[in-house]
Design a protein around this motif. Structure first.
Motif, PDB file in Angstrom:
ATOM      1  N   THR A 297       2.295   3.057  20.659  1.00 43.94           N
ATOM      2  CA  THR A 297       2.682   3.570  19.340  1.00 43.94           C
ATOM      3  C   THR A 297       1.435   3.664  18.478  1.00 43.94           C
ATOM      4  O   THR A 297       0.769   2.652  18.237  1.00 43.94           O
ATOM      5  CB  THR A 297       3.683   2.604  18.666  1.00 43.94           C
ATOM      6  OG1 THR A 297       4.784   2.436  19.554  1.00 43.94           O
ATOM      7  CG2 THR A 297       4.159   3.133  17.331  1.00 43.94           C
ATOM      8  N   LEU A 298       1.098   4.888  18.065  1.00 35.06           N
ATOM      9  CA  LEU A 298      -0.096   5.089  17.232  1.00 35.06           C
ATOM     10  C   LEU A 298       0.261   4.901  15.771  1.00 35.06           C
ATOM     11  O   LEU A 298       1.217   5.505  15.291  1.00 35.06           O
ATOM     12  CB  LEU A 298      -0.580   6.525  17.377  1.00 35.06           C
ATOM     13  CG  LEU A 298      -1.692   6.858  18.348  1.00 35.06           C
ATOM     14  CD1 LEU A 298      -2.105   8.306  18.159  1.00 35.06           C
ATOM     15  CD2 LEU A 298      -2.886   5.944  18.183  1.00 35.06           C
ATOM     16  N   ARG A 299      -0.485   4.062  15.058  1.00 35.60           N
ATOM     17  CA  ARG A 299      -0.319   3.975  13.597  1.00 35.60           C
ATOM     18  C   ARG A 299      -1.652   4.370  12.999  1.00 35.60           C
ATOM     19  O   ARG A 299      -2.535   3.536  12.810  1.00 35.60           O
ATOM     20  CB  ARG A 299       0.026   2.539  13.180  1.00 35.60           C
ATOM     21  CG  ARG A 299       1.479   2.191  13.368  1.00 35.60           C
ATOM     22  CD  ARG A 299       1.826   0.951  12.592  1.00 35.60           C
ATOM     23  NE  ARG A 299       2.189   1.302  11.227  1.00 35.60           N
ATOM     24  CZ  ARG A 299       3.350   0.971  10.669  1.00 35.60           C
ATOM     25  NH1 ARG A 299       4.242   0.295  11.333  1.00 35.60           N
ATOM     26  NH2 ARG A 299       3.618   1.311   9.426  1.00 35.60           N
ATOM     27  N   THR A 300      -1.825   5.671  12.769  1.00 38.19           N
ATOM     28  CA  THR A 300      -3.077   6.138  12.172  1.00 38.19           C
ATOM     29  C   THR A 300      -2.993   5.966  10.652  1.00 38.19           C
ATOM     30  O   THR A 300      -1.917   5.688  10.107  1.00 38.19           O
ATOM     31  CB  THR A 300      -3.330   7.623  12.514  1.00 38.19           C
ATOM     32  OG1 THR A 300      -2.169   8.345  12.181  1.00 38.19           O
ATOM     33  CG2 THR A 300      -3.656   7.800  13.982  1.00 38.19           C
ATOM     34  N   GLN A 301      -4.128   6.138   9.984  1.00 40.68           N
ATOM     35  CA  GLN A 301      -4.235   5.957   8.518  1.00 40.68           C
ATOM     36  C   GLN A 301      -3.572   4.660   8.081  1.00 40.68           C
ATOM     37  O   GLN A 301      -2.673   4.634   7.243  1.00 40.68           O
ATOM     38  CB  GLN A 301      -3.641   7.157   7.793  1.00 40.68           C
ATOM     39  CG  GLN A 301      -4.527   8.392   7.955  1.00 40.68           C
ATOM     40  CD  GLN A 301      -3.984   9.566   7.207  1.00 40.68           C
ATOM     41  OE1 GLN A 301      -3.388  10.436   7.804  1.00 40.68           O
ATOM     42  NE2 GLN A 301      -4.200   9.592   5.905  1.00 40.68           N
ATOM     43  N   SER A 302      -4.050   3.597   8.683  1.00 40.88           N
ATOM     44  CA  SER A 302      -3.419   2.303   8.474  1.00 40.88           C
ATOM     45  C   SER A 302      -4.436   1.200   8.783  1.00 40.88           C
ATOM     46  O   SER A 302      -5.213   1.335   9.728  1.00 40.88           O
ATOM     47  CB  SER A 302      -2.243   2.251   9.465  1.00 40.88           C
ATOM     48  OG  SER A 302      -1.572   1.047   9.351  1.00 40.88           O
ATOM     49  N   VAL A 303      -4.457   0.141   7.953  1.00 42.20           N
ATOM     50  CA  VAL A 303      -5.361  -0.984   8.243  1.00 42.20           C
ATOM     51  C   VAL A 303      -4.580  -2.300   8.268  1.00 42.20           C
ATOM     52  O   VAL A 303      -3.558  -2.437   7.598  1.00 42.20           O
ATOM     53  CB  VAL A 303      -6.512  -1.112   7.196  1.00 42.20           C
ATOM     54  CG1 VAL A 303      -7.518   0.002   7.340  1.00 42.20           C
ATOM     55  CG2 VAL A 303      -5.985  -1.188   5.776  1.00 42.20           C
ATOM     56  N   VAL A 304      -5.114  -3.237   9.055  1.00 42.65           N
ATOM     57  CA  VAL A 304      -4.506  -4.567   9.127  1.00 42.65           C
ATOM     58  C   VAL A 304      -5.151  -5.425   8.042  1.00 42.65           C
ATOM     59  O   VAL A 304      -6.378  -5.462   7.927  1.00 42.65           O
ATOM     60  CB  VAL A 304      -4.744  -5.193  10.519  1.00 42.65           C
ATOM     61  CG1 VAL A 304      -4.129  -6.580  10.603  1.00 42.65           C
ATOM     62  CG2 VAL A 304      -4.168  -4.291  11.606  1.00 42.65           C
ATOM     63  N   THR A 305      -4.344  -6.107   7.252  1.00 39.94           N
ATOM     64  CA  THR A 305      -4.901  -6.924   6.163  1.00 39.94           C
ATOM     65  C   THR A 305      -4.828  -8.418   6.464  1.00 39.94           C
ATOM     66  O   THR A 305      -5.657  -9.190   5.984  1.00 39.94           O
ATOM     67  CB  THR A 305      -4.151  -6.650   4.840  1.00 39.94           C
ATOM     68  OG1 THR A 305      -2.749  -6.844   5.081  1.00 39.94           O
ATOM     69  CG2 THR A 305      -4.400  -5.244   4.348  1.00 39.94           C
ATOM     70  N   ASP A 306      -3.803  -8.861   7.222  1.00 36.93           N
ATOM     71  CA  ASP A 306      -3.621 -10.298   7.503  1.00 36.93           C
ATOM     72  C   ASP A 306      -3.044 -10.474   8.895  1.00 36.93           C
ATOM     73  O   ASP A 306      -2.194  -9.686   9.301  1.00 36.93           O
ATOM     74  CB  ASP A 306      -2.550 -10.905   6.576  1.00 36.93           C
ATOM     75  CG  ASP A 306      -2.980 -10.930   5.134  1.00 36.93           C
ATOM     76  OD1 ASP A 306      -2.743  -9.927   4.451  1.00 36.93           O
ATOM     77  OD2 ASP A 306      -3.548 -11.947   4.724  1.00 36.93           O
TER      78      ASP A 306
ATOM     79  N   ILE B 159      -1.370  -2.053   5.706  1.00 34.34           N
ATOM     80  CA  ILE B 159      -1.104  -1.125   4.597  1.00 34.34           C
ATOM     81  C   ILE B 159      -1.615   0.256   5.005  1.00 34.34           C
ATOM     82  O   ILE B 159      -2.589   0.363   5.766  1.00 34.34           O
ATOM     83  CB  ILE B 159      -1.768  -1.638   3.291  1.00 34.34           C
ATOM     84  CG1 ILE B 159      -1.356  -0.778   2.107  1.00 34.34           C
ATOM     85  CG2 ILE B 159      -3.283  -1.686   3.389  1.00 34.34           C
ATOM     86  CD1 ILE B 159      -1.637  -1.425   0.735  1.00 34.34           C
ATOM     87  N   GLU B 160      -0.947   1.299   4.517  1.00 33.06           N
ATOM     88  CA  GLU B 160      -1.355   2.663   4.859  1.00 33.06           C
ATOM     89  C   GLU B 160      -2.578   3.073   4.017  1.00 33.06           C
ATOM     90  O   GLU B 160      -2.797   2.530   2.935  1.00 33.06           O
ATOM     91  CB  GLU B 160      -0.217   3.661   4.600  1.00 33.06           C
ATOM     92  CG  GLU B 160       1.117   3.315   5.258  1.00 33.06           C
ATOM     93  CD  GLU B 160       1.047   3.234   6.770  1.00 33.06           C
ATOM     94  OE1 GLU B 160       0.120   3.822   7.367  1.00 33.06           O
ATOM     95  OE2 GLU B 160       1.903   2.552   7.358  1.00 33.06           O
ATOM     96  N   THR B 161      -3.330   4.051   4.529  1.00 30.56           N
ATOM     97  CA  THR B 161      -4.523   4.527   3.812  1.00 30.56           C
ATOM     98  C   THR B 161      -4.427   6.029   3.543  1.00 30.56           C
ATOM     99  O   THR B 161      -3.651   6.737   4.182  1.00 30.56           O
ATOM    100  CB  THR B 161      -5.809   4.295   4.638  1.00 30.56           C
ATOM    101  OG1 THR B 161      -5.720   5.078   5.825  1.00 30.56           O
ATOM    102  CG2 THR B 161      -6.001   2.838   4.993  1.00 30.56           C
TER     103      THR B 161
ATOM    104  N   VAL C  13      -2.992   2.637   0.002  1.00 28.04           N
ATOM    105  CA  VAL C  13      -1.960   3.236  -0.863  1.00 28.04           C
ATOM    106  C   VAL C  13      -0.969   2.147  -1.293  1.00 28.04           C
ATOM    107  O   VAL C  13      -0.222   1.628  -0.446  1.00 28.04           O
ATOM    108  CB  VAL C  13      -1.210   4.365  -0.104  1.00 28.04           C
ATOM    109  CG1 VAL C  13      -0.200   5.047  -1.018  1.00 28.04           C
ATOM    110  CG2 VAL C  13      -2.189   5.371   0.479  1.00 28.04           C
ATOM    111  N   PRO C  14      -0.984   1.781  -2.594  1.00 24.14           N
ATOM    112  CA  PRO C  14      -0.077   0.712  -3.040  1.00 24.14           C
ATOM    113  C   PRO C  14       1.375   1.065  -2.714  1.00 24.14           C
ATOM    114  O   PRO C  14       1.779   2.234  -2.791  1.00 24.14           O
ATOM    115  CB  PRO C  14      -0.294   0.659  -4.558  1.00 24.14           C
ATOM    116  CG  PRO C  14      -1.617   1.326  -4.779  1.00 24.14           C
ATOM    117  CD  PRO C  14      -1.785   2.328  -3.693  1.00 24.14           C
ATOM    118  N   GLY C  15       2.137   0.041  -2.331  1.00 21.02           N
ATOM    119  CA  GLY C  15       3.551   0.267  -2.036  1.00 21.02           C
ATOM    120  C   GLY C  15       3.825   0.607  -0.582  1.00 21.02           C
ATOM    121  O   GLY C  15       4.978   0.792  -0.193  1.00 21.02           O
ATOM    122  N   THR C  16       2.757   0.747   0.256  1.00 11.78           N
ATOM    123  CA  THR C  16       2.989   1.112   1.667  1.00 11.78           C
ATOM    124  C   THR C  16       2.777  -0.098   2.590  1.00 11.78           C
ATOM    125  O   THR C  16       2.601   0.075   3.800  1.00 11.78           O
ATOM    126  CB  THR C  16       2.053   2.259   2.112  1.00 11.78           C
ATOM    127  OG1 THR C  16       0.690   1.790   1.973  1.00 11.78           O
ATOM    128  CG2 THR C  16       2.248   3.512   1.291  1.00 11.78           C
TER     129      THR C  16
END
Ligand SMILES: Cc1cc2nc3c(=O)[nH]c(=O)nc-3n(C[C@H](O)[C@H](O)[C@H](O)COP(=O)(O)OP(=O)(O)OC[C@H]3O[C@@H](n4cnc5c(N)ncnc54)[C@H](O)[C@@H]3O)c2cc1C
Ligand code: SF4
Length: 446
Positions: free
Chosen positions: A310-319, A333-335, A351-354
């Motif tokens: 499963t690809l989750r592009t435009q996305s970073v891991v924060t924790d 969170i999405e970018t 992107v806040p809220g994602t």
């Protein structure tokens, strides 16, 4: 072809000749121009077309000692096949498949293709037995130099043995191609790591020149909370573990579990596909930019997708989250980009809220490799760059010490096998030139 069969032979003799017969025998072949290691497909394909199979094998193996491995693993679509004139008629010639067939044909028929051109010359030390070190060693040995390779790990081959997953390159194939190097009389010392100042020591012990081909074995860090949890690792440890006796232990951690891999290059795809083949329940690949910027080769991405990752592009891991010190999940969170049209990493914003969370049991960082800290200062007279790579002259292989050369990933950063072969060959040429010229008064390699 099923991706998991990529380590298997792809052509028989009639198929190879039939494919070669589509070649247009270009006058100045773009395929030969575009091979960094000068393997010269224009010539070996013409020979095969004329059914001069031995001549074709001879061309490959004398130009590129790792011709079989390059045939199997080079991204040929962006190298020799890219400018192939046959594309104008229907499709490019399958150069990699032909090359691999020819090398294997030579092995199967016991044909000794490699021509030795000299004997009894000086001693040269090579540090590291990856493609760069092997190519340099073979070129010098063919020309009569006495070569000793010092390899820090237990076995030779570098990334070919300890990185590339088995479904893409089986160990027997690597070992067979390495035999061609050692048949030239190259001496190999394994578990023989060279430490700080070691290149200077080798020169003082009587080696006339040293080649450094130590690669990049230190994973880039991802400083997020939870990085120290159990079952959080990096691509190098994971892939090396899979190829050096820890495969059963790793499989037991992954079978039926959820895995997240962070990164968008071919190495990230190798990790993801490996986890899928080990029976992971779900494999997420999380990449901060869009599919368009993904650096992975199309073939490696396709293979991972064919294994239902499963690809989750435009996305970073924060924790990374855990219980009792063991990984249980992650937060991300999405970018997006600040402005339309500028897709550079620097302009990426969250992107806040994602915000989202995933339940994962195993996490692998695959976001790039650097030189090992311990490999800084192998020579007191060679300049290391702040990023850990060795500084070279314009030729790409000479250093600030006239008798020390470098090549492959240690000089370029993570690159390709065929570029490591290119550097190894180039350094060998420079070493021979310098040693010859010194006998008649000195001179540098230009
Ligand atoms: C997982 C993975 C998959 C890849 N797949 C492909 C592919 O399909 N096609 C492709 O073209 N490229 C691929 N690459 C890139 C390619 O493998 C590298 O560019 C290439 O191996 C670089 O060769 P090298 O000789 O410079 O270094 P390496 O292959 O890294 O070899 C360096 C050697 O030096 C040894 N060493 C390090 N320090 C010391 C020391 N101080 N003393 C003694 N020995 C030392 C190491 O143990 C190692 O054996 C892949 C890379 C990875 C990580
Ligand atoms: S570019 Fe293509 S058609 Fe031309 S010589 Fe090379 S393989 Fe043959």
């Amino acid at each position: 072809m099923n991706g998991l069969e990529r380590d298997k032979k792809v052509y028989g003799v009639l198929q190879a000749i039939s494919e070669a017969s589509r070649c247009l025998n270009c006058h100045e072949p773009p395929c030969s121009r575009d091979c960094p290691a000068d393997t010269d497909p224009g010539t070996f394909i013409r020979k095969l077309k004329l059914k001069n199979i031995k001549g074709a094998v001879r061309t490959i193996k004398n130009n590129n000692i790792l011709g079989g491995i390059c045939g199997a693993l080079c991204p040929t679509e962006r190298l020799c096949m890219k400018g192939c004139s046959a594309s104008g008629i229907d499709r490019p010639i399958e150069i990699g498949k032909i090359q691999r067939f020819l090398v294997e044909y030579g092995w199967e028929t016991g044909f000794d293709a490699i021509q030795k051109k000299g004997f009894g010359k000086g001693r040269i030390a090579v540090i590291g037995s990856g493609p760069a070190g092997l190519a340099c060693a073979a070129e010098l040995a063919k020309n009569g130099y006495g070569i000793t390779i010092f390899e820090g790990r237990e076995e030779a081959g570098g990334v070919l043995r300890y990185g590339v997953p088995k479904f893409r390159m089986n160990t027997e194939f690597v070992e067979r191609e390495l035999e061609d190097v050692f048949a030239l009389g190259v001496e190999l010392k394994t578990s023989a790591r060279i430490e700080r100042g070691g290149a200077d020591r080798l020169l003082s012990e009587g080696f006339e020149a040293v080649f450094i081909g130590t690669g990049t074995w230190s994973p880039a860090r991802l400083d997020i909370p939870g990085s120290g949890l159990v079952n959080v690792t990096d691509s190098q440890k994971f892939l090396e573990g899979m190829r050096s006796g820890k495969d059963i232990e790793l499989a037991s951690k992954i079978r039926g579990k959820n895995v997240a891999v962070v990164g968008g290059g071919s190495v990230a795809m190798d990790v993801a596909t490996t986890c899928a083949t080990l029976g992971a329940n779900k494999v997420y690949v999380i990449y901060r930019r869009s599919l368009r910027e993904m650096p992975a080769d199309e073939e490696d991405l396709d293979l991972a997708l064919a294994h239902n990752i499963t690809l989750r592009t435009q996305s970073v891991v924060t924790d990374l989250l855990g219980e009792d010190g063991v990984l249980t999940g992650l937060k991300g969170i999405e970018t997006d980009w600040k402005s339309l049209g500028d897709h550079s990493a620097a302009k990426l914003v969250t992107v806040p809220g994602t915000e989202y969370s995933l339940k994962v049991d195993f996490f692998v960082r695959a976001i790039g490799m650097r030189s090992e800290e311990a490999n800084k200062g192998l020579s007191g007279l060679v300049e290391d760059l702040p990023n850990g790579l060795v500084k070279t002259g314009d030729d790409g292989v000479s250093t600030t010490n006239k008798r020390i050369f470098v090549g492959g990933d240690a000089a370029r950063g993570p690159a390709l096998i065929v570029q490591a072969v290119q550097d190894g060959k180039k350094a060998a040429e420079c070493i021979m030139k310098i040693l010859e010229e010194n006998k008649s008064g000195g001179g540098a390699c230009e």
